[in-house]
Scaffold this active site. Structure first.
Site, PDB file in Angstrom:
ATOM      1  N   CYS A  24       0.812  -1.227   0.000  1.00  0.00           N
ATOM      2  CA  CYS A  24       0.000   0.000   0.000  1.00  0.00           C
ATOM      3  C   CYS A  24       0.842   1.272   0.000  1.00  0.00           C
ATOM      4  O   CYS A  24       0.337   2.346  -0.309  1.00  0.00           O
ATOM      5  CB  CYS A  24      -0.952   0.011   1.192  1.00  0.00           C
ATOM      6  SG  CYS A  24      -0.113   0.182   2.784  1.00  0.00           S
ATOM      7  N   CYS A  64      -2.999  -2.161   8.367  1.00  0.00           N
ATOM      8  CA  CYS A  64      -2.546  -0.929   9.027  1.00  0.00           C
ATOM      9  C   CYS A  64      -2.339  -1.148  10.525  1.00  0.00           C
ATOM     10  O   CYS A  64      -1.434  -0.570  11.121  1.00  0.00           O
ATOM     11  CB  CYS A  64      -3.536   0.207   8.795  1.00  0.00           C
ATOM     12  SG  CYS A  64      -3.646   0.711   7.064  1.00  0.00           S
TER      13      CYS A  64
END
Length: 164
Positions: free
Chosen positions: A33, A107
């Site tokens: 990402c 995350c």
């Protein structure tokens, strides 16, 4: 997609910024990402003489979830004994935020890894024994960082100059 607590931590992140004279820094990134996190810690002692995370700040370049998880981990880790802080994991982070979309769970891993790297850096700088599980985790993170550096070399080099 995001709950109210995640949005609050994104819009008004806690402990955002660079910590002056940190005792250590955890730097992590995700090659898929492109999120990058710097987590700064200052270590102190509690009344029992145990080392605790006295202060903590972060700088994150990433999405809503990356910033929210960085913010919440600073709240979770501040005041914790180093060994307790190492137990903060993706599940702890997601639970503290209420939830994250499945596609954004990475995350929470990144935030937990940033904290682990900051503690690893502190122990190494102070010539302390590094627990075997932390050493193994560091090796995994280090391998991932090499992939991120390879993919984003010029950009990371510029960012690191700003963080010195």
């Amino acid at each position: 997609m995001y709950n109210q607590k995640v949005l609050q931590h994104f819009q008004k992140p806690h402990n955002f910024g660079k910590l002056k004279n940190p005792d250590s820094v955890g730097k992590v990134g995700n090659v898929v990402c492109g999120d990058l996190m710097w987590l700064y810690i200052k270590v102190g002692q509690n009344k029992q003489g145990q080392e605790i995370i006295q202060d903590i700040k972060f700088e994150t370049f990433g999405c809503v979830a990356a910033i929210a998880t960085s913010s919440i981990i600073t709240d979770l880790a501040k005041g914790k004994i180093l060994n307790e802080a190492l137990n903060i994991n993706k599940e702890t982070i997601v639970k503290a935020l209420g939830s994250l979309p499945p596609v954004k769970l990475h995350c929470s891993v990144l935030a937990a890894d940033a904290l682990a790297e900051a503690i690893y850096d502190y122990l190494k700088k102070n010539k302390r024994k590094i627990p075997a599980d932390l050493e193994k985790r560091h090796q995994r993170i280090d391998n991932e960082e090499k992939m991120v550096r390879e993919k984003y070399k010029g950009w990371i080099d510029n960012e690191e100059k700003l963080h010195q």
